[in-house]
Design an enzyme around this catalytic site. Structure first.
Site, PDB file in Angstrom:
ATOM      1  N   ASP A  45       0.852  -1.190   0.000  1.00  0.00           N
ATOM      2  CA  ASP A  45       0.000   0.000   0.000  1.00  0.00           C
ATOM      3  C   ASP A  45       0.890   1.243   0.000  1.00  0.00           C
ATOM      4  O   ASP A  45       1.690   1.428   0.915  1.00  0.00           O
ATOM      5  CB  ASP A  45      -0.875  -0.054   1.271  1.00  0.00           C
ATOM      6  CG  ASP A  45      -1.806   1.126   1.396  1.00  0.00           C
ATOM      7  OD1 ASP A  45      -2.751   1.048   2.188  1.00  0.00           O
ATOM      8  OD2 ASP A  45      -1.583   2.142   0.699  1.00  0.00           O
ATOM      9  N   GLY A  56      -9.310   4.591  -5.674  1.00  0.00           N
ATOM     10  CA  GLY A  56      -7.955   4.033  -5.811  1.00  0.00           C
ATOM     11  C   GLY A  56      -6.907   4.657  -4.906  1.00  0.00           C
ATOM     12  O   GLY A  56      -7.138   4.920  -3.723  1.00  0.00           O
ATOM     13  N   VAL A  57      -5.744   4.939  -5.532  1.00  0.00           N
ATOM     14  CA  VAL A  57      -4.629   5.539  -4.777  1.00  0.00           C
ATOM     15  C   VAL A  57      -5.063   6.885  -4.194  1.00  0.00           C
ATOM     16  O   VAL A  57      -4.816   7.197  -3.027  1.00  0.00           O
ATOM     17  CB  VAL A  57      -3.431   5.757  -5.722  1.00  0.00           C
ATOM     18  CG1 VAL A  57      -2.357   6.605  -5.090  1.00  0.00           C
ATOM     19  CG2 VAL A  57      -2.837   4.428  -6.165  1.00  0.00           C
ATOM     20  N   ASP A  58      -5.767   7.664  -5.023  1.00  0.00           N
ATOM     21  CA  ASP A  58      -6.214   9.013  -4.629  1.00  0.00           C
ATOM     22  C   ASP A  58      -7.045   8.931  -3.352  1.00  0.00           C
ATOM     23  O   ASP A  58      -6.796   9.646  -2.367  1.00  0.00           O
ATOM     24  CB  ASP A  58      -7.064   9.555  -5.786  1.00  0.00           C
ATOM     25  CG  ASP A  58      -7.129  11.072  -5.819  1.00  0.00           C
ATOM     26  OD1 ASP A  58      -7.854  11.610  -6.672  1.00  0.00           O
ATOM     27  OD2 ASP A  58      -6.461  11.719  -5.000  1.00  0.00           O
TER      28      ASP A  58
END
Ligand code: APR
Length: 179
Positions: free
Chosen positions: A10, A32-34
């Site tokens: 992560d 997602g990542v955001d």
């Protein structure tokens, strides 16, 4: 010589100087990542993103560009937001994905970051094929990385992504000699 490393995990748990976010032009968060970065990083990141919108990017951060904010509660000094291209089967947008890695590295170097963590930009919600996304990421970082960056860490969320990046790294051969 800059080390390019791969980690399966992560990106919000990485202890690095700069964490690169696969953002969208609004800079106001997403999935997602955001989503993970804003969730774990806390409201300070969104506040700083709003300031970026008000000061430099009234129309939003253009695809291929990068801009830094505080990393809030994350174990990093900065988050470097970049907007990847959405995959298209009819139009070659590779140059925009190359630009994301180049611009994020430029911003990182300008900040004095020594360690930078990248996600596999555009390969999630934006649908970019992982093998091609990995090739572009590895090739661009090897070419563009410069002092003071000492480590670029690709943080891959699953085994498949990790495998594609490992293949791309192996295909690029040993590090180019310095100079
Ligand atoms: N750590 C590392 N990698 C992650 C994490 C995480 N916590 N969460 C997702 N990923 C991986 C995905 O599996 C994918 O391989 O990051 C890669 C990029 O996926 P996305 O986050 O969906 O980003 P992208 O494809 O660039 O799409 C951007 O998605 O989240 C929204 O606001 C964002 O609209 C923008 C769009």
């Amino acid at each position: 010589m800059t080390a390019i490393t791969l980690v399966q995990g992560d990106i919000t748990r990485q202890q690095v100087d700069a964490i690169v976010n696969a953002a969208n032009s609004s800079l106001l968060g997403g999935g997602g990542v955001d989503g993970a970065i804003h969730r774990r990083g806390g409201p300070g990141i969104l506040e700083a993103c709003r300031e970026l919108r008000a000061s430099h990017y009234a129309e939003g951060l253009p695809t291929g560009r990068a801009a830094a904010t505080t990393a809030g509660e994350l174990d990093a000094r900065w988050v470097i937001h970049t907007v990847g291209p959405v995959w298209s089967g009819t139009e070659d947008r590779s140059a925009l994905l190359v630009s994301c890695y180049r611009e994020a590295l430029r911003v990182a170097a300008d900040l004095g970051a020594k360690t930078v963590a990248f996600p596999a930009i555009s390969t999630g919600i934006y649908g970019w094929p992982m093998d091609d996304g990995a090739r572009i990421a590895v090739r661009t970082v090897r070419e563009a990385v410069a002092d003071p960056v000492e480590e670029v860490r690709f943080v891959l969320f699953d085994h498949y992504a990790y495998g594609e990046f490992a293949e791309a790294l192996a295909a690029e051969g040993p590090e180019a000699p310095p100079g």
